[in-house]
Every structure is written in C-alpha cells, then in structure tokens.
Design a protein around this motif. Structure first.
Motif, PDB file in Angstrom:
ATOM      1  N   GLY A 100       0.803  -1.223   0.000  1.00 43.79           N
ATOM      2  CA  GLY A 100       0.000   0.000   0.000  1.00 43.79           C
ATOM      3  C   GLY A 100       0.833   1.268   0.000  1.00 43.79           C
ATOM      4  N   ARG A 102       0.857   5.505   1.853  1.00 49.14           N
ATOM      5  CA  ARG A 102       0.302   6.372   2.886  1.00 49.14           C
ATOM      6  C   ARG A 102       0.705   7.806   2.622  1.00 49.14           C
ATOM      7  NH1 ARG A 102       0.773   4.447   8.007  1.00 49.14           N
ATOM      8  NH2 ARG A 102       0.785   2.315   7.187  1.00 49.14           N
ATOM      9  N   THR A 104       0.915  11.737   4.499  1.00 51.55           N
ATOM     10  CA  THR A 104       0.782  12.697   5.587  1.00 51.55           C
ATOM     11  C   THR A 104       0.220  14.001   5.015  1.00 51.55           C
ATOM     12  OG1 THR A 104       3.018  13.564   5.262  1.00 51.55           O
ATOM     13  CG2 THR A 104       2.763  11.655   6.736  1.00 51.55           C
ATOM     14  N   ASP A 162      -6.688   8.123  10.070  1.00 50.81           N
ATOM     15  CA  ASP A 162      -6.645   8.039  11.541  1.00 50.81           C
ATOM     16  C   ASP A 162      -7.451   9.175  12.176  1.00 50.81           C
ATOM     17  OD1 ASP A 162      -4.896  10.002  10.729  1.00 50.81           O
ATOM     18  OD2 ASP A 162      -3.270   9.411  12.065  1.00 50.81           O
ATOM     19  N   ARG A 227      -3.285  12.192  -2.393  1.00 54.65           N
ATOM     20  CA  ARG A 227      -4.093  12.923  -1.413  1.00 54.65           C
ATOM     21  C   ARG A 227      -4.268  14.334  -1.950  1.00 54.65           C
ATOM     22  NH1 ARG A 227      -3.141  13.156   5.137  1.00 54.65           N
ATOM     23  NH2 ARG A 227      -4.474  14.976   5.592  1.00 54.65           N
ATOM     24  N   THR A 237      -3.223  11.022   8.958  1.00 59.20           N
ATOM     25  CA  THR A 237      -2.617  10.202   7.914  1.00 59.20           C
ATOM     26  C   THR A 237      -3.698   9.477   7.117  1.00 59.20           C
ATOM     27  OG1 THR A 237      -0.603   9.865   9.214  1.00 59.20           O
ATOM     28  CG2 THR A 237      -1.038   8.276   7.445  1.00 59.20           C
ATOM     29  N   THR A 239      -4.233   6.323   4.415  1.00 62.73           N
ATOM     30  CA  THR A 239      -3.597   5.128   3.856  1.00 62.73           C
ATOM     31  C   THR A 239      -4.484   4.526   2.783  1.00 62.73           C
ATOM     32  OG1 THR A 239      -4.559   3.720   5.591  1.00 62.73           O
ATOM     33  CG2 THR A 239      -2.336   4.581   5.966  1.00 62.73           C
ATOM     34  N   THR A 242      -3.402  -0.250   2.689  1.00 64.30           N
ATOM     35  CA  THR A 242      -2.788  -0.716   3.932  1.00 64.30           C
ATOM     36  C   THR A 242      -3.546  -0.086   5.092  1.00 64.30           C
ATOM     37  OG1 THR A 242      -0.698  -0.996   5.130  1.00 64.30           O
ATOM     38  CG2 THR A 242      -1.066   1.126   4.058  1.00 64.30           C
ATOM     39  N   ASN A 243      -3.297  -0.539   6.308  1.00 64.49           N
ATOM     40  CA  ASN A 243      -4.057  -0.033   7.453  1.00 64.49           C
ATOM     41  C   ASN A 243      -3.266   1.034   8.202  1.00 64.49           C
ATOM     42  OD1 ASN A 243      -2.283  -2.216   8.229  1.00 64.49           O
ATOM     43  ND2 ASN A 243      -3.197  -2.117  10.267  1.00 64.49           N
ATOM     44  N   VAL A 244      -4.001   1.964   8.775  1.00 64.28           N
ATOM     45  CA  VAL A 244      -3.392   2.977   9.624  1.00 64.28           C
ATOM     46  C   VAL A 244      -3.629   2.670  11.101  1.00 64.28           C
ATOM     47  CG1 VAL A 244      -5.364   4.555   9.745  1.00 64.28           C
ATOM     48  CG2 VAL A 244      -3.041   5.483   9.844  1.00 64.28           C
ATOM     49  N   ASP A 250      -3.546  -5.636   7.172  1.00 63.49           N
ATOM     50  CA  ASP A 250      -3.102  -5.484   5.787  1.00 63.49           C
ATOM     51  C   ASP A 250      -3.801  -6.466   4.843  1.00 63.49           C
ATOM     52  OD1 ASP A 250      -1.873  -7.781   6.701  1.00 63.49           O
ATOM     53  OD2 ASP A 250       0.133  -7.248   6.015  1.00 63.49           O
TER      54      ASP A 250
END
Length: 273
Positions: A100, A102, A104, A162, A227, A237, A239, A242-244, A250
């Motif tokens: 994945g 991510r 910021t 998140d 983003r 964040t 994502t 994938t997981n945050v 995952d």
C-alpha cells in the motif's frame, strides 16, 4: 533364397553388434539415424517401463518430447476456432499488493477542486500529476497481440484515515486513484473519506477502466493515488491499500487489480518442432 537369408542374418547381426545404425548416413548420431524421408505404414508405439506396456496414443494426438532422459508422451493438440472480426479473451490475470501507500498532510497535492477537471485529463503522464504514488505490487506487464483490442481493468482497495470519532462532516480528506498504461492515465476516480462517529473509519474503493486498441507488444499497467485536499484533517494520515490502525489489517486493506484483454485475433503462432 539362401543369399537373401544370409543377407538378413548378417544385417540382424550388424544391428545387434552396433550401438548405432544409420540409414543413408555413415555417421549415425542416435541408435537409429535416418537421413531422408521416413514413411510409416503401420503404427508408432511408446514403451512405458512402469508396466511394460506399449501406448499407441489416440486419434489426433501428437508425440511430444519430455526432454533428455525421459520417455516421450502422447499429447492432444487443441487449437480453438476463431470467427473473424469477433473479440476473444486473450490475456487474463490478477495481481495483489499488501504494501500500500500512505500520505501525511505534508504530502498533500493541494489541487484545487476548480482545476481538477483540466489536470486529470486522459493520457496525462503520471510524472506530471502532483503527489501521485504508485501501489508497488500493482505495476505489472501485460501483452497485446492484435491492433484491435479492448483492455479492461478492475481495481479495488481499502482507504483509511486516523480520524478520531467525530460526527461533524467537516473533517474529511479528498483523494484520487488512477489506472495507468505505460504511465499514461486511462481512468481516474475521486472520492472523499469523512470522519464518522467511530474512530479510524475506512471505505472500500472500486473502479473500472477500459482502453481500446493498444499497440501490439508488452505494456505496463499501474495504479497510483494522491491525497488531494484536507478539511479539518491537518496532521491526520491517509492510507490506501494498507491499514493505519489495528481495527483492520493489511489482509483486509490489500489492493487488487484484475486485467482482461479482449482481441480480434490477427496473428497465430506456428507450431514448430
């Protein structure tokens, strides 16, 4: 009669004493080496050492080598019949990725809503699209054999942020994902992930793209996302694939890409050897 009998005996003795026999060649390279045409009037059989049987194969089967040291085997050759000017599924595959990407707040593209229509145009190169990251495992090679083709792409992933629990619709993030062929945009979808009354929300993102008449040869298909903007979500964040947070993992968040290429057949590879 006696002369023919003696000739036959001498020939049989020669076959028994010689490790290699050549017909129309003085330097045989196998136990039987025929330099010229071979006309078979009866049958060919393959010996099976496991049960000491002889296999003559079935109608329309071919005798196929299995490599040095292995007994050849009978195989059925299946050649599909194609109707002219009709599309057939020629290439089909699927790929997955658990790595994945991510984002910021600092990695935000900040593309204004009013200008996205001009920025996200068909054929745009991924290098010109600000903030786009490729999902690693979904960059793959596909093959096209005809000038008349339709390639279908189905992409699915999970997007998470998140966010803390927040019933206000003002906390959200805009993002976009694109499907690319040879780094050129062929399909794009924009969405918005909002905060809800539970923490760490996630959504399933699905999109389908199509491109027609790719040039013959190999092409690279890839998926990249960006983003775009944040609304009350500074410091949060995002994502994709994938997981945050541990409310998903995952495996649940992984991305997948399915590729189907339909073609009007034009080239048929000849059967050799």
């Amino acid at each position: 009669m006696m002369k023919k009998l003696l000739s036959t005996l001498f020939l049989a003795s020669g076959l028994l004493l010689s490790a290699q026999v050549g017909i129309n060649t003085d330097t045989p390279k196998a136990k039987l080496d025929v330099n010229g045409d071979l006309n078979l009037r009866n049958k060919i059989a393959v010996f099976d050492a496991t049960d000491n049987s002889l296999s003559q194969g079935n109608n329309d089967q071919l005798l196929v080598s299995q490599g040095l040291g292995y007994t050849p085997t009978w195989k059925t050759l299946r050649i599909p019949e194609y109707e002219p000017n009709k599309f057939y599924l020629i290439f089909n595959n699927s790929f997955s990725d658990k790595t994945g990407i991510r984002f910021t707040t600092a990695e935000q593209a900040s593309i204004p809503v009013t200008s996205r229509g001009s920025v996200f145009s068909k054929g745009a190169d991924v290098s010109t699209l600000n903030g786009f990251k490729k999902i690693p495992g979904l960059s793959q090679t596909i093959s096209v054999f005809s000038t008349e083709s339709k390639a279908y792409f189905q992409f699915e992933t999970v997007v998470q942020a998140d966010f803390v629990a927040n019933g206000s619709p003002d906390t959200s993030i805009d993002y976009a994902c694109g499907i690319f062929v040879d780094d050129k945009l062929v399909n794009l979808r924009q969405r918005n992930l909002k905060a809800i009354n539970t923490s760490y929300p996630f959504i399933t993102h699905t999109q389908i793209g199509i491109v027609e008449n790719l040039s013959k040869g190999n092409h690279t298909v890839s998926v990249a996302c960006s983003r775009l903007a944040s609304y009350g979500a500074t410091g949060r964040t995002l994502t994709i694939g994938t997981n945050v947070y541990t409310n998903i993992n995952d495996f649940i968040a992984q991305s997948s890409l399915k590729v189907d290429v339909y073609e009007v057949p034009q080239v048929f590879n000849p059967i050799i050897n």
